[in-house]
Design an enzyme around this catalytic site. Structure first.
Site, PDB file in Angstrom:
ATOM      1  N   GLU A 145      15.259 137.022 -39.396  1.00 24.80           N
ATOM      2  CA  GLU A 145      14.306 138.052 -38.973  1.00 24.80           C
ATOM      3  C   GLU A 145      13.019 137.331 -38.638  1.00 24.80           C
ATOM      4  O   GLU A 145      12.274 136.926 -39.526  1.00 24.80           O
ATOM      5  CB  GLU A 145      14.108 139.077 -40.086  1.00 24.80           C
ATOM      6  CG  GLU A 145      13.438 140.355 -39.599  1.00 24.80           C
ATOM      7  CD  GLU A 145      11.978 140.411 -39.951  1.00 24.80           C
ATOM      8  OE1 GLU A 145      11.158 139.979 -39.103  1.00 24.80           O
ATOM      9  OE2 GLU A 145      11.642 140.870 -41.042  1.00 24.80           O
TER      10      GLU A 145
ATOM     11  N   CYS B   8       5.493 141.640 -39.474  1.00 21.50           N
ATOM     12  CA  CYS B   8       6.247 141.207 -38.294  1.00 21.50           C
ATOM     13  C   CYS B   8       6.453 142.353 -37.316  1.00 21.50           C
ATOM     14  O   CYS B   8       6.309 142.177 -36.103  1.00 21.50           O
ATOM     15  CB  CYS B   8       7.590 140.627 -38.722  1.00 21.50           C
ATOM     16  SG  CYS B   8       7.471 139.088 -39.656  1.00 21.50           S
TER      17      CYS B   8
END
Length: 468
Positions: free
Chosen positions: A241, A275
């Site tokens: 990720e 993020c």
């Protein structure tokens, strides 16, 4: 060390590396500095412990995860205080208390999940089913922005599937993760969950070690590529990720006041250090000045300061490296003649790495502040003339973790959402997650899914059994 937090005291070690309060720089504890040789001892213990753990019925592993979540609940206040001091995020809002709540929630949800065999073919000649088995040993490498929540995203499904886990926290936020693991290990069998605290050499050794059947990493795209290269010799399964530079598109005619809070916090959650935060906002020219003004007023009115002060909703940048990135991008935007609508400067009167909540107007594609992930309290707002051009702009970068569409026509927002290139596309929200809804990036933002049944499958190996 001046701290009254018992969890930080519990995991602090004499002679360790000093870890500062993100807001003040005051030392809050001393983290152990493990070395590569320490990893071998942890792997040995994990290999001994894992078969017995996998042999337990899934329901018994689930019961222990429930018990672990209940232990976290008993020290939730201390754990939230620890992560607020170390990472910097405020206790309130979508902050440290929410992060600790997510730890409990992900443990409880994964405790009750089980991947049942899938019957693929059942006829007179063939019976085939797909089952999922443990990979054995999982290496979980976490970031500094949500150190507890993302660690639990990694370890909860891995443990439920019967794997043993070795966690490598960020060197910026090791203490809160060490504290969390110590709490979980009050109920878990010895050796099933371990943590190694150290620098890049330790992380590199873990991600390239052949003992691991699975590596899970959340962090930058550059580091993710290095992990993929290092693990290639072992054909290790990966979940990556990686960095995002999420775009949002505000469609013409949108009721801005109705969506303002969601827009602002989509970008400024955790002071922008997320993020899947909104990092570049495309607004139609008909509403451009209205959106700039509304966001600027919201940014200027949102209290910023030390996270452990109950009144604050924005905190510092977690570390000096990230502070320098944010300052560089804002200075570059200013030098290019972009409009600093509000903010735009460091705030040293608040603490060592505070930067004002900043809205940048008149930014364009190609500006570093648009094309690079800021990962801080800064939002560039870009004007567009047609929806087609906005979609093209949103899709032009390699980062593709999340995206969002904002508007009041459900059919139009869905049509635009289907054309955006991202692992998750939100409508009239940005960054919301759920433990049962799979999450992951595409393109340069990585691969592999987390959460729910897909998350369990990602920490397992598929096996087909065929008979008749």
């Amino acid at each position: 060390m001046r701290t009254m937090n018992p969890l930080l005291q519990r995991v602090s070690v004499d002679g360790g590396r000093p870890i500062p309060d993100a807001a003040t720089g005051e030392t809050i504890g001393y983290a152990p500095e493990h070395v590569v040789n320490d990893l071998e001892a942890l792997i040995t213990r994990a290999r001994i412990a894992q078969p017995a753990w996998a042999a337990l019925p899934a329901s018994e592993r689930g019961a222990l995860l429930h018990a672990a979540a209940e232990r976290v609940a008993l020290v939730a206040d201390e754990l939230a205080d620890a992560v607020s001091r170390e990472q910097g995020k405020p206790l309130n809002g979508i902050g440290a208390r929410v992060e600790v709540g997510a730890v409990q929630g992900w443990l409880h949800v994964n405790a009750d999940l089980e991947v049942a065999p899938e019957v693929l073919v059942d006829d007179a000649e063939n019976y085939s089913e797909l089952i999922y088995k443990q990979v054995g040993l999982v290496g979980a490498v976490g970031p500094w922005n949500w150190p507890l929540m993302i660690t639990i995203w990694q370890i909860a499904p891995a443990l439920k599937m019967g794997n043993a886990v070795i966690v490598k926290p960020s060197e910026y936020t090791p203490l809160s993760v060490l504290a969390l693991v110590s709490i979980l290990n009050e109920v878990l069998p010895e050796g099933v969950l371990q943590v190694i605290s150290g620098g890049r050499a330790v992380g590199a050794a873990l991600t390239s070690h052949p003992a691991f059947g699975k590596i899970m990493f959340t962090g930058s795209t550059a580091t993710g590529k290095a992990i993929a290269a290092a693990s290639a010799q072992n054909l290790t399964r990966l979940t990556l990720e990686l960095g995002g530079n999420d775009a949002g598109i505000v469609l013409p005619g949108t009721d801005i006041d109705a969506h303002l809070d969601a827009l602002f916090w989509g970008a400024f959650i955790n002071t922008g250090q997320t993020c899947a935060a909104l990092k570049r906002l495309y607004v139609h020219e008909s509403q451009y000045e209205q959106v700039l003004d509304a966001l600027a007023r919201k940014a200027a009115a949102t209290p910023m300061g030390r996270g452990v002060d109950e009144s604050n909703e924005l905190g510092p940048l977690q570390n000096a490296m990230q502070f320098d990135i944010v300052a560089r991008l804002v200075d570059d935007a200013r030098a290019r003649g972009r409009r600093i609508v509000t903010g735009g400067s460091p705030a040293p009167h608040l603490g060592r790495t505070f930067f004002e909540a900043t809205i940048v107007g008149d930014a364009v594609d190609g500006d570093p502040i648009v094309d690079e992930e800021q990962f801080g309290p800064v939002l560039p707002v870009i004007r567009y003339d047609t929806v087609e051009s906005a979609i093209a702009s949103a899709n032009r970068l390699d980062a593709a973790l999340g995206a969002s569409v904002w508007g009041d026509d459900p059919a139009q927002t869905r049509e635009v959402a289907l054309r955006l290139e991202a692992g998750t596309v939100w409508i009239n929200k940005h960054g919301g997650i759920h433990p049962m809804v799979p999450f992951g990036g595409i393109k340069g933002s990585g691969y592999g899914m987390e959460f729910g049944f897909e998350g369990l499958k990602s920490v397992a190996v598929p096996v087909v059994i065929t008979s008749r």
